[in-house]
Design a protein around this motif. Structure first.
Motif, PDB file in Angstrom:
ATOM      1  N   TYR A 235      55.882  30.003  23.760  1.00 40.14           N
ATOM      2  CA  TYR A 235      55.056  29.189  24.647  1.00 40.14           C
ATOM      3  C   TYR A 235      55.935  28.536  25.708  1.00 40.14           C
ATOM      4  CZ  TYR A 235      51.891  29.688  20.709  1.00 40.14           C
ATOM      5  OH  TYR A 235      51.118  30.224  19.717  1.00 40.14           O
ATOM      6  N   ARG A 236      55.347  28.343  26.881  1.00 40.87           N
ATOM      7  CA  ARG A 236      56.049  27.604  27.917  1.00 40.87           C
ATOM      8  C   ARG A 236      56.018  26.109  27.616  1.00 40.87           C
ATOM      9  NH1 ARG A 236      54.320  29.545  33.856  1.00 40.87           N
ATOM     10  NH2 ARG A 236      55.779  27.844  34.330  1.00 40.87           N
ATOM     11  N   SER A 237      57.009  25.393  28.120  1.00 36.60           N
ATOM     12  CA  SER A 237      57.043  23.925  27.998  1.00 36.60           C
ATOM     13  C   SER A 237      56.272  23.337  29.179  1.00 36.60           C
ATOM     14  CB  SER A 237      58.486  23.432  27.961  1.00 36.60           C
ATOM     15  OG  SER A 237      59.265  24.065  28.973  1.00 36.60           O
ATOM     16  N   ILE A 238      54.941  23.411  29.066  1.00 37.78           N
ATOM     17  CA  ILE A 238      54.068  23.163  30.203  1.00 37.78           C
ATOM     18  C   ILE A 238      52.731  22.635  29.698  1.00 37.78           C
ATOM     19  CG2 ILE A 238      52.979  25.452  30.212  1.00 37.78           C
ATOM     20  CD1 ILE A 238      53.417  25.567  33.232  1.00 37.78           C
ATOM     21  N   ASP A 239      52.025  21.879  30.544  1.00 39.77           N
ATOM     22  CA  ASP A 239      50.671  21.456  30.188  1.00 39.77           C
ATOM     23  C   ASP A 239      49.811  22.680  29.869  1.00 39.77           C
ATOM     24  OD1 ASP A 239      51.291  18.786  30.640  1.00 39.77           O
ATOM     25  OD2 ASP A 239      50.376  18.707  32.633  1.00 39.77           O
ATOM     26  N   TYR A 240      48.915  22.525  28.902  1.00 37.31           N
ATOM     27  CA  TYR A 240      47.983  23.590  28.503  1.00 37.31           C
ATOM     28  C   TYR A 240      48.727  24.841  28.015  1.00 37.31           C
ATOM     29  CZ  TYR A 240      44.797  20.587  31.120  1.00 37.31           C
ATOM     30  OH  TYR A 240      44.083  19.496  31.583  1.00 37.31           O
ATOM     31  N   SER A 241      49.807  24.640  27.297  1.00 36.34           N
ATOM     32  CA  SER A 241      50.659  25.759  26.871  1.00 36.34           C
ATOM     33  C   SER A 241      49.940  26.726  25.934  1.00 36.34           C
ATOM     34  CB  SER A 241      51.906  25.232  26.170  1.00 36.34           C
ATOM     35  OG  SER A 241      51.549  24.504  25.001  1.00 36.34           O
ATOM     36  N   GLY A 242      48.910  26.252  25.220  1.00 33.81           N
ATOM     37  CA  GLY A 242      48.202  27.113  24.273  1.00 33.81           C
ATOM     38  C   GLY A 242      46.957  27.754  24.831  1.00 33.81           C
ATOM     39  N   LYS A 243      46.640  27.495  26.105  1.00 32.67           N
ATOM     40  CA  LYS A 243      45.373  27.973  26.674  1.00 32.67           C
ATOM     41  C   LYS A 243      45.444  29.430  27.109  1.00 32.67           C
ATOM     42  CE  LYS A 243      41.786  26.669  29.981  1.00 32.67           C
ATOM     43  NZ  LYS A 243      41.359  25.660  30.983  1.00 32.67           N
ATOM     44  N   ALA A 244      46.503  29.792  27.811  1.00 34.58           N
ATOM     45  CA  ALA A 244      46.724  31.179  28.255  1.00 34.58           C
ATOM     46  C   ALA A 244      48.224  31.436  28.168  1.00 34.58           C
ATOM     47  CB  ALA A 244      46.210  31.379  29.675  1.00 34.58           C
ATOM     48  N   PRO A 245      48.741  31.593  26.935  1.00 37.46           N
ATOM     49  CA  PRO A 245      50.190  31.603  26.732  1.00 37.46           C
ATOM     50  C   PRO A 245      50.928  32.741  27.420  1.00 37.46           C
ATOM     51  CG  PRO A 245      49.029  31.233  24.657  1.00 37.46           C
ATOM     52  CD  PRO A 245      48.004  31.636  25.663  1.00 37.46           C
ATOM     53  N   TRP A 246      50.196  33.741  27.887  1.00 35.52           N
ATOM     54  CA  TRP A 246      50.831  34.878  28.550  1.00 35.52           C
ATOM     55  C   TRP A 246      51.201  34.576  30.004  1.00 35.52           C
ATOM     56  CZ3 TRP A 246      45.777  34.578  26.943  1.00 35.52           C
ATOM     57  CH2 TRP A 246      44.819  34.450  27.952  1.00 35.52           C
ATOM     58  N   THR A 247      50.780  33.449  30.531  1.00 36.87           N
ATOM     59  CA  THR A 247      50.955  33.154  31.953  1.00 36.87           C
ATOM     60  C   THR A 247      52.427  33.053  32.325  1.00 36.87           C
ATOM     61  OG1 THR A 247      48.881  31.925  31.908  1.00 36.87           O
ATOM     62  CG2 THR A 247      50.309  31.595  33.811  1.00 36.87           C
ATOM     63  N   PHE A 281      60.045  37.695  17.273  1.00 34.53           N
ATOM     64  CA  PHE A 281      61.077  37.513  18.292  1.00 34.53           C
ATOM     65  C   PHE A 281      60.583  36.516  19.338  1.00 34.53           C
ATOM     66  CE2 PHE A 281      61.676  41.616  16.369  1.00 34.53           C
ATOM     67  CZ  PHE A 281      63.049  41.756  16.258  1.00 34.53           C
ATOM     68  N   ILE A 282      61.245  35.356  19.394  1.00 33.36           N
ATOM     69  CA  ILE A 282      60.834  34.326  20.345  1.00 33.36           C
ATOM     70  C   ILE A 282      61.153  34.768  21.772  1.00 33.36           C
ATOM     71  CG2 ILE A 282      62.989  32.987  20.287  1.00 33.36           C
ATOM     72  CD1 ILE A 282      60.014  30.935  19.951  1.00 33.36           C
ATOM     73  N   TRP A 283      60.238  34.487  22.660  1.00 32.65           N
ATOM     74  CA  TRP A 283      60.376  34.832  24.083  1.00 32.65           C
ATOM     75  C   TRP A 283      60.709  33.549  24.845  1.00 32.65           C
ATOM     76  CZ3 TRP A 283      60.394  39.517  26.338  1.00 32.65           C
ATOM     77  CH2 TRP A 283      60.285  39.572  27.734  1.00 32.65           C
ATOM     78  N   LYS A 284      61.866  33.480  25.548  1.00 34.11           N
ATOM     79  CA  LYS A 284      62.931  34.457  25.603  1.00 34.11           C
ATOM     80  C   LYS A 284      64.244  33.717  25.608  1.00 34.11           C
ATOM     81  CE  LYS A 284      62.018  35.059  30.561  1.00 34.11           C
ATOM     82  NZ  LYS A 284      61.819  36.037  31.635  1.00 34.11           N
ATOM     83  N   TRP A 285      65.347  34.417  25.342  1.00 37.62           N
ATOM     84  CA  TRP A 285      66.653  33.804  25.118  1.00 37.62           C
ATOM     85  C   TRP A 285      67.681  34.430  26.079  1.00 37.62           C
ATOM     86  CZ3 TRP A 285      67.464  29.951  21.491  1.00 37.62           C
ATOM     87  CH2 TRP A 285      68.787  29.545  21.300  1.00 37.62           C
ATOM     88  N   PHE A 286      68.343  33.554  26.844  1.00 39.39           N
ATOM     89  CA  PHE A 286      69.323  34.009  27.830  1.00 39.39           C
ATOM     90  C   PHE A 286      70.742  33.901  27.280  1.00 39.39           C
ATOM     91  CE2 PHE A 286      65.580  32.613  30.125  1.00 39.39           C
ATOM     92  CZ  PHE A 286      65.373  33.646  31.025  1.00 39.39           C
ATOM     93  N   ILE A 287      71.643  34.757  27.787  1.00 47.52           N
ATOM     94  CA  ILE A 287      72.966  34.847  27.156  1.00 47.52           C
ATOM     95  C   ILE A 287      73.838  33.622  27.450  1.00 47.52           C
ATOM     96  CG2 ILE A 287      72.824  37.367  27.299  1.00 47.52           C
ATOM     97  CD1 ILE A 287      75.223  37.265  29.240  1.00 47.52           C
ATOM     98  N   ASN A 288      73.659  32.992  28.608  1.00 47.31           N
ATOM     99  CA  ASN A 288      74.504  31.841  28.962  1.00 47.31           C
ATOM    100  C   ASN A 288      73.799  30.549  28.552  1.00 47.31           C
ATOM    101  OD1 ASN A 288      76.643  33.356  30.104  1.00 47.31           O
ATOM    102  ND2 ASN A 288      75.435  33.654  31.963  1.00 47.31           N
ATOM    103  N   HIS A 289      73.913  30.236  27.274  1.00 49.36           N
ATOM    104  CA  HIS A 289      73.099  29.194  26.659  1.00 49.36           C
ATOM    105  C   HIS A 289      73.257  27.839  27.341  1.00 49.36           C
ATOM    106  CE1 HIS A 289      70.918  27.104  23.501  1.00 49.36           C
ATOM    107  NE2 HIS A 289      71.942  26.291  23.322  1.00 49.36           N
ATOM    108  N   PHE A 300      59.477  29.710  29.484  1.00 48.00           N
ATOM    109  CA  PHE A 300      59.329  30.044  28.065  1.00 48.00           C
ATOM    110  C   PHE A 300      60.544  29.668  27.213  1.00 48.00           C
ATOM    111  CE2 PHE A 300      55.915  32.904  29.461  1.00 48.00           C
ATOM    112  CZ  PHE A 300      55.028  32.820  28.414  1.00 48.00           C
ATOM    113  N   THR A 301      61.732  29.809  27.759  1.00 46.95           N
ATOM    114  CA  THR A 301      62.908  29.678  26.901  1.00 46.95           C
ATOM    115  C   THR A 301      62.899  28.376  26.097  1.00 46.95           C
ATOM    116  OG1 THR A 301      65.319  29.662  26.807  1.00 46.95           O
ATOM    117  CG2 THR A 301      64.323  28.686  28.768  1.00 46.95           C
ATOM    118  N   PRO A 302      63.248  28.451  24.814  1.00 46.18           N
ATOM    119  CA  PRO A 302      63.365  27.245  23.992  1.00 46.18           C
ATOM    120  C   PRO A 302      64.744  26.583  24.102  1.00 46.18           C
ATOM    121  CG  PRO A 302      63.755  29.161  22.626  1.00 46.18           C
ATOM    122  CD  PRO A 302      63.434  29.681  24.008  1.00 46.18           C
ATOM    123  N   GLN A 303      65.635  27.178  24.874  1.00 45.87           N
ATOM    124  CA  GLN A 303      67.029  26.752  24.863  1.00 45.87           C
ATOM    125  C   GLN A 303      67.200  25.355  25.452  1.00 45.87           C
ATOM    126  OE1 GLN A 303      67.823  30.856  26.464  1.00 45.87           O
ATOM    127  NE2 GLN A 303      69.861  30.453  25.621  1.00 45.87           N
TER     128      GLN A 303
END
Length: 318
Positions: A235-247, A281-289, A300-303
């Motif tokens: 999920y994105r760290s955004i308002d209404y994150s559960g409404k249309a999570p593919w956005t 698999f959580i979406w998404k993870w970048f190499i330069n943490h 989307f990134t949880p980092q």
């Protein structure tokens, strides 16, 4: 009879980069107790009706190439992180791959030919690197719907090269129509199910939102006697994150870290304890943490966000 999963796939979708990776790029995965990474080399097509799949080109980033895919997989393996190799298509301007559809029979045959070359080349990479899981396609609904015999044949060809486990990443509203689950080892779902219309959804709201999907998902596991794998979730760290999570639009909407945290907690609580659920698999993870994500990021990134600790705790349980 449903398959019983003893150990979960605690994965990240590991974004390809222009550079090779080293241990410093792997350590953040170990820190969240990840045991899998999805390696995602991309092939390019010019439009939704273009039949030419172009891959492993000189101008592509290292992580998107055959050599790069091998380097990522082998480097992760040294830290006991397994891989799912997940070759994907990218349509110019980022149009949705589910709408890829040819206008003539000749174009369909050319698409099949060029897609097969792409997928079989990476099936060989998966075999050469002893990669445990190979994903044969991602969100290709119209392609699958129009050419089911092709996909049956392609899976047979992949099996002749690659001896590991196969899945396909069906979009959340596609998996019920996917015709070839019997031929695969996991029912793969990109789990962007809408679970709450709230600006800041609570965990309880999201748990309730999952109820209308969970039994159906489980029924497909029972029907085919295959475990469910969330080939993507997040999920994105955004308002209404559960409404249309593919956005994935670039609108700079307000950051909402709590919304991301709560939706993620509810997904874990709904699925990770189930024997028929393999993991995801959580979406998404970048190499330069150290250079990505953070408290002002609404992607989307949880980092470097609070949800990263939620993932670490959950992944640490299995």
């Amino acid at each position: 009879m449903t398959p019983v999963i003893k150990e979960k796939i605690n994965g990240v979708s590991f974004v390809a980069h222009r550079d090779s990776i080293s241990q410093k790029n792997v350590d953040p995965l170990l820190n969240i107790n990840a045991n899998y990474a999805a390696i995602m080399p991309f092939a390019m097509i010019k439009s939704l009706d273009s039949p030419n799949v172009n891959y492993d080109a000189e101008r592509q980033w290292f992580g998107e190439t055959i050599v790069g895919g091998k380097q990522y997989i082998n480097t992760l393996k040294k830290s006991n992180i397994k891989s799912m190799l997940k070759p994907q298509l990218w349509v110019w301007k980022g149009e949705f791959t589910g709408f890829i559809e040819m206008k003539t029979e000749d174009d369909w045959k050319m698409l099949e030919d060029t897609y097969s070359k792409f997928i079989l080349a990476f099936a060989q990479v998966a075999q050469d690197t002893e990669t445990p899981i190979f994903c044969i396609g991602t969100e290709l609904e119209k392609f699958v719907e129009a050419r089911p015999d092709y996909w049956t044949s392609l899976i047979t060809q992949i099996r002749s090269i690659y001896k590991g486990k196969l899945t396909y990443a069906a979009n959340w509203n596609e998996y019920k129509k996917t015709p070839f689950w019997e031929q695969l080892d996991y029912i793969g779902i990109d789990a962007y199910f809408p679970v709450s219309d709230s600006k800041t959804p609570t965990v309880e709201e999201c748990l309730k939102g999952w109820k209308k999907y969970k039994d159906t998902i489980n029924s497909y596991s029972k029907k085919y006697n295959k475990p469910i794998l969330f080939t993507e979730f997040g999920y994105r760290s955004i308002d209404y994150s559960g409404k249309a999570p593919w956005t994935v639009d670039r609108v700079e909407s307000k950051v909402n870290l709590e919304a991301q945290t709560n939706t993620t907690k509810a997904l874990f609580e709904t699925f990770w304890k189930e024997d028929w659920f393999a993991g995801g698999f959580i979406w998404k993870w970048f190499i330069n943490h150290d250079k990505v994500g953070g408290l002002n990021n609404n992607r989307f990134t949880p980092q470097n966000k609070p949800v990263e600790q939620v993932i670490k705790a959950q992944y640490g349980l299995y």
